[in-house]
Design an enzyme around this catalytic site. Structure first.
Site, PDB file in Angstrom:
ATOM      1  N   GLU A  72      -3.500  -2.285   6.705  1.00  0.00           N
ATOM      2  CA  GLU A  72      -4.757  -1.562   6.537  1.00  0.00           C
ATOM      3  C   GLU A  72      -5.771  -2.107   7.541  1.00  0.00           C
ATOM      4  OE1 GLU A  72      -7.619   0.798   5.993  1.00  0.00           O
ATOM      5  OE2 GLU A  72      -5.746   1.155   4.890  1.00  0.00           O
ATOM      6  N   ASP A  87       1.025   7.702   5.494  1.00  0.00           N
ATOM      7  CA  ASP A  87       0.170   8.699   4.853  1.00  0.00           C
ATOM      8  C   ASP A  87      -1.286   8.485   5.271  1.00  0.00           C
ATOM      9  OD1 ASP A  87       0.079   6.306   3.432  1.00  0.00           O
ATOM     10  OD2 ASP A  87      -0.525   7.292   1.587  1.00  0.00           O
TER      11      ASP A  87
END
Length: 297
Positions: free
Chosen positions: A121, A167
């Site tokens: 992330e 995603d």
């Protein structure tokens, strides 16, 4: 271009569809004793407060996970019952639904002792929340790095058995091309793992260019699942459905998915205006790749 920030949309119908597909793939991985690794390249913050200001602003969970929340009954398929049982474990005041776990926390819940999670992330706030959520678990490794760089640096993984999940938010139009490039790059380094790609089904675009580009450049067997809320998308509806492309799907996934997803769709789309669609092709495109509406199981 779709604006899709996890805090505002956590627990919506697309999240539920994506995570039920992911759940089934993880269950297939757990059948064998050999360890596996999961690489979550767009991991997000991990968990989301459905009672917070961001989720409250959109109320999308009300038409998503909240509609499935009471489905863990004896007549529901086991995959839905087990999925909801896991979600209940994240609630500080069960049975009240206030927390929706993102993919890293769901993956963590299915890891065995020798399995691993590598979660990437880039956003500093989301990274800090994710790191805090997975702290203390030696099986989980959190990286603050861009998914495109991770697609080059982290493959092939150890162990070689496993899956990768892509995603992104698709806030930038270029992300559609970038995801396709990442998938091709991953397959060049790691041609034995399962790769899951989430994509939005946008109104007026039932056939997705990203999906077709990946399928045209790779010879992998693939499984396609789409959960749509409208059968013939109107151009002004925005997000009309959720799509999951699975490269090298686990054995018999094409038979197991409808048993889980069709009952879920009936709850997510109570007026049954949309449908569940699926297609499967074997290696080198053999088989029938036609996307068809699933009517019965």
């Amino acid at each position: 271009m779709l604006s899709y920030q996890h805090d505002y949309h956590a627990g919506n119908f697309a999240d539920v569809h994506k995570h039920l597909v992911l759940w089934q793939v993880l269950e297939a991985m757990r059948v064998r004793d050999k360890p596996f690794v999961v690489l979550d390249l767009h991991a997000g913050a991990g968990g989301y407060d459905l009672s917070g200001a961001r989720a409250h602003k959109t109320q999308e969970a009300a038409a998503g996970i909240a509609r499935l929340w009471g489905a863990d009954t004896a007549d529901s398929p086991e995959c839905i019952r087990e999925f909801l049982k896991t979600l209940r474990g994240f609630q500080p005041q069960p049975p009240r639904l206030t927390i929706y776990p993102g993919s890293p926390l769901l993956i963590q819940s299915r890891l065995r002792e020798r399995d691993r999670l590598v979660a990437c992330e880039l956003h500093p706030e989301a990274h800090a929340r994710l790191q805090n959520g997975l702290a203390g678990d030696a099986r989980c490794h959190v990286h603050r790095r861009d998914a495109r760089e991770a697609a080059r640096a982290l493959f092939p993984p150890t162990p070689r058995r496993g899956l990768a999940l892509l995603d992104p938010s698709y806030e930038r139009k270029a992300e559609y091309r970038e995801v396709a490039e990442m998938v091709v790059s991953i397959r060049q380094r790691w041609n034995t793992g399962t790769v899951l790609i989430w994509y939005p089904v946008l109104a007026g675009r039932p056939d997705h260019a990203l999906r077709e580009q990946i399928r045209s450049e790779l010879d992998d067997p693939w499984l396609l699942s789409e959960l749509r809320l409208v059968r013939e998308p109107d151009r002004h509806l925005g997000l009309a459905g959720s799509g999951m492309l699975v490269l090298r799907p686990p054995w018999q996934l094409e038979a197991r998915l409808p048993k889980c997803l069709l009952p879920a769709w009936r709850r997510l789309d109570p007026e049954q205006q949309g449908g569940l669609y699926q297609a499967m092709a074997l290696e080198n495109g053999k088989g029938d790749p036609t996307l068809r509406r699933v009517e019965t199981i």
